[in-house]
Design a protein around this motif. Structure first.
Motif, PDB file in Angstrom:
ATOM      1  N   LEU A   8      32.747   6.351 -50.361  1.00 61.07           N
ATOM      2  CA  LEU A   8      33.616   7.139 -51.917  1.00 61.07           C
ATOM      3  C   LEU A   8      33.521   7.283 -53.068  1.00 61.07           C
ATOM      4  O   LEU A   8      33.320   7.560 -53.813  1.00 61.07           O
ATOM      5  CB  LEU A   8      35.365   7.083 -51.458  1.00 61.07           C
ATOM      6  CG  LEU A   8      35.897   8.417 -52.058  1.00 61.07           C
ATOM      7  CD1 LEU A   8      36.976   9.250 -50.969  1.00 61.07           C
ATOM      8  CD2 LEU A   8      37.182   7.567 -53.469  1.00 61.07           C
ATOM      9  N   ILE A   9      33.423   5.299 -53.080  1.00 63.24           N
ATOM     10  CA  ILE A   9      33.471   5.385 -54.523  1.00 63.24           C
ATOM     11  C   ILE A   9      31.802   5.698 -55.202  1.00 63.24           C
ATOM     12  O   ILE A   9      31.513   5.269 -56.172  1.00 63.24           O
ATOM     13  CB  ILE A   9      33.540   3.656 -54.641  1.00 63.24           C
ATOM     14  CG1 ILE A   9      35.445   3.474 -54.335  1.00 63.24           C
ATOM     15  CG2 ILE A   9      33.197   3.069 -55.927  1.00 63.24           C
ATOM     16  CD1 ILE A   9      35.139   1.760 -54.257  1.00 63.24           C
ATOM     17  N   LEU A  10      31.251   5.558 -53.474  1.00 60.53           N
ATOM     18  CA  LEU A  10      29.293   5.462 -54.292  1.00 60.53           C
ATOM     19  C   LEU A  10      29.345   7.362 -54.802  1.00 60.53           C
ATOM     20  O   LEU A  10      28.227   7.607 -55.187  1.00 60.53           O
ATOM     21  CB  LEU A  10      28.644   4.919 -52.796  1.00 60.53           C
ATOM     22  CG  LEU A  10      29.005   3.568 -53.346  1.00 60.53           C
ATOM     23  CD1 LEU A  10      27.704   3.086 -51.368  1.00 60.53           C
ATOM     24  CD2 LEU A  10      27.944   2.845 -54.053  1.00 60.53           C
ATOM     25  N   GLY A  11      29.950   7.892 -54.150  1.00 58.75           N
ATOM     26  CA  GLY A  11      30.352   9.541 -53.759  1.00 58.75           C
ATOM     27  C   GLY A  11      30.852   9.491 -55.465  1.00 58.75           C
ATOM     28  O   GLY A  11      29.635  10.553 -56.383  1.00 58.75           O
ATOM     29  N   ILE A  12      31.019   9.331 -55.911  1.00 61.15           N
ATOM     30  CA  ILE A  12      31.952   9.307 -57.154  1.00 61.15           C
ATOM     31  C   ILE A  12      30.809   8.760 -58.193  1.00 61.15           C
ATOM     32  O   ILE A  12      31.040   9.448 -59.252  1.00 61.15           O
ATOM     33  CB  ILE A  12      33.898   8.814 -57.175  1.00 61.15           C
ATOM     34  CG1 ILE A  12      34.869  10.054 -56.902  1.00 61.15           C
ATOM     35  CG2 ILE A  12      33.875   8.937 -59.074  1.00 61.15           C
ATOM     36  CD1 ILE A  12      35.627   8.763 -56.525  1.00 61.15           C
TER      37      ILE A  12
END
Length: 185
Positions: free
Chosen positions: A104-108
């Motif tokens: 999720l952090i990588l997507g953001i």
């Protein structure tokens, strides 16, 4: 679901190739200097589940079951708050533990560095160039012929708020598109 992580990983590789990420060993504090323990957690550790970040799914799904609508940014803030209040599960780089929080952090991060939505970026940089015409963000209610059914404890799973899965698991695809994807890799 989780095949989405492979596409998120490829997007991170593209960002490195395009010079938007200097190194896979860059700490996430380079991108968010307020992220708790962010100076210890690297992009590589998030890609390989060695970050120490706990998985956000259980507490977030409980909130969503109460019909609370959470965006990926809301979930990111929950992860940050949890890392600040509860710490990490272990020292980054010392253990492996599957955690959707990483992706999720990588997507953001993809959105922040490209000024595009996660899905727009994948469409432009991965799906269109590889002619993956049946790979896309899944709908909250997945049904009908041609779709696999999700199960939980032997019962068909209820509709799911796909924005919760986001860059950790919100894509759907077909066997033919995944064959093209595999050939390209």
């Amino acid at each position: 679901g989780s095949m989405t992580k492979a596409f998120t990983g490829m997007a991170i590789v593209n960002l490195k190739r395009d010079g938007l990420i200097q190194s896979y060993d860059q700490p996430i504090s380079d991108f968010d200097d307020e992220f708790p323990h962010g100076d210890k957690i690297t992009i590589r550790q998030m890609l390989t589940h060695y970050s120490g970040l706990p998985d956000y799914f259980i507490p977030v799904e409980a909130a969503a079951n109460d019909e609370l609508f959470l965006t990926p940014d809301d979930i990111y803030n929950i992860i940050k708050e949890s890392a600040g209040e509860d710490g990490l599960q272990y020292e980054p780089g010392t253990k492996w533990s599957y955690s959707n929080s990483n992706y999720l952090i990588l997507g953001i991060l993809i959105e922040e560095l490209t000024d595009m939505s996660y899905h727009e970026y994948l469409q432009a940089k991965v799906f269109d160039p590889l002619a993956l015409s049946s790979t896309e963000r899944g709908e909250n209610i997945i049904g009908g012929e041609g779709f696999a059914r999700g199960y939980d404890d032997g019962l068909e799973a209820a509709p799911y708020q796909m924005q919760i899965a986001y860059s950790a698991g919100d894509l759907v695809s077909t066997i033919s598109d995944l064959e093209k994807w595999g050939d390209a890799l």
